[in-house]
Design an enzyme around this catalytic site. Structure first.
Site, PDB file in Angstrom:
ATOM      1  N   GLU A 130       1.024  -1.306  -0.024  1.00 56.93           N
ATOM      2  CA  GLU A 130      -0.039   0.089   0.035  1.00 56.93           C
ATOM      3  C   GLU A 130       0.891   1.113  -0.021  1.00 56.93           C
ATOM      4  O   GLU A 130       0.324   2.395  -0.163  1.00 56.93           O
ATOM      5  CB  GLU A 130      -0.722   0.187   1.198  1.00 56.93           C
ATOM      6  N   GLU A 140       6.713 -22.101   8.552  1.00 54.35           N
ATOM      7  CA  GLU A 140       7.328 -21.009   9.691  1.00 54.35           C
ATOM      8  C   GLU A 140       8.179 -21.689  10.535  1.00 54.35           C
ATOM      9  O   GLU A 140       8.753 -21.019  11.360  1.00 54.35           O
ATOM     10  CB  GLU A 140       5.959 -20.543  10.492  1.00 54.35           C
TER      11      GLU A 140
END
Length: 304
Positions: A86, A117
């Protein structure tokens, strides 16, 4: 609470307020979610000194031309990618300036790659392949225990790169691995262990603060106006005209004409109107100020 549960991160423990969650009706469920969400902002407030120190370090790096990297797994990784993606349309910066890395690669943005992870070595390898001296890295892990993120932070430390950690537990292992720890202790989730809820909200709020404050300090905002935004569609072109008008007091016709002459760059249009100059000297002032709009205004004010 069992003895075993005491060793779990608080974000993995059961929330006493929601132990009968499946028996509630819709209004009761959303009321409980809303009540728990209201506590998040206050927990972020408690962490403001840590957040401030981390942002000051980020701004220092970026002022020198360094890049910002977020790295996380699952929800945390996706939030980092969201914040990074963004920045270009909002602040008109290069897509390379703020970067998001997620365990499992691009496929993990839409599909869960849960085992990714757990690989601390892969976190270190991935980070080492992307960063360079002069950058800054923010590790994001709700639990503060994610091996992939901790491995990346250790590698960043080895490379001499400043490190920030965002977690939602106190005394998190991640905090011990970074120079600037941020801990937003949101407490147990209403759905046990679902850290896409309060922890995700807290992380999003902190990431908003990091990127927005950094961009303000880099001169991508004038007053509270997004003067560096990219007018890439009709809605944003109209927003650009409003920004030019708000910054200069010009009428709509003058603002629209200046915007066109400036090639859709609100900064240039504003400087043209403010100082009665053409687009070339306005652009030259921005270049001299290294894109910092406030500094460009000061340069042109001093030259009058």
């Amino acid at each position: 609470m069992t003895q075993k549960a005491k060793h779990h991160p608080v974000t993995e423990q059961r929330n006493e307020k929601s132990q009968h969650l499946d028996r509630l009706n819709v209004q009761e469920i959303v009321t409980l979610i809303n009540e728990e969400d209201q506590t998040v902002a206050l927990k972020v407030k408690d962490a403001l000194p840590q957040i401030t120190a981390a942002i000051e370090a980020v701004v220092e790096v970026m002022t020198r031309g360094g890049r910002l990297f977020y790295i996380g797994a699952g929800t945390s990784g996706r939030l980092g990618i969201l914040d990074a993606s963004e920045c270009p349309p909002t602040f008109g910066v290069s897509p390379e300036l703020v970067n998001g890395i997620i365990a499992g690669g691009e496929v993990a943005i839409r599909s869960a790659v849960e085992n990714a992870e757990d690989d601390s070595e892969e976190g270190a390898r991935t980070l080492a392949a992307m960063v360079q001296p002069g950058d800054v890295v923010v590790g994001i892990a709700a639990s503060g225990t994610t091996p992939y993120v901790i491995g990346a932070m250790r590698e960043a430390n080895r490379l001499g790169i400043p490190t920030v950690g965002i977690s939602c537990n106190q005394n998190a292992p991640l905090s011990a691995e970074v120079k600037y720890p941020i801990e937003v202790a949101v407490g147990p989730e209403i759905v046990t262990g679902s850290t896409r809820l309060k922890a995700g909200t807290a992380q999003k709020m902190v990431l908003n603060m990091i990127s927005t404050t950094a961009m303000i300090r880099l001169g991508k905002v004038y007053g509270n106006l997004m003067v560096n935004m990219q007018a890439t569609n009709q809605k944003l072109r109209e927003r650009m005209v409003r920004i030019i008008r708000d910054a200069t007091g010009a009428d709509e016709e003058s603002a629209r004409r200046a915007g066109m002459e400036a090639g859709g760059d609100a900064r240039i249009a504003i400087l043209m109107i403010m100082f009665g100059i053409g687009s070339a000297p306005a652009e030259a002032a921005l270049t001299q100020a290294r894109g910092h709009f406030g500094e460009a205004v000061n340069l042109l004010s001093q030259s009058k």
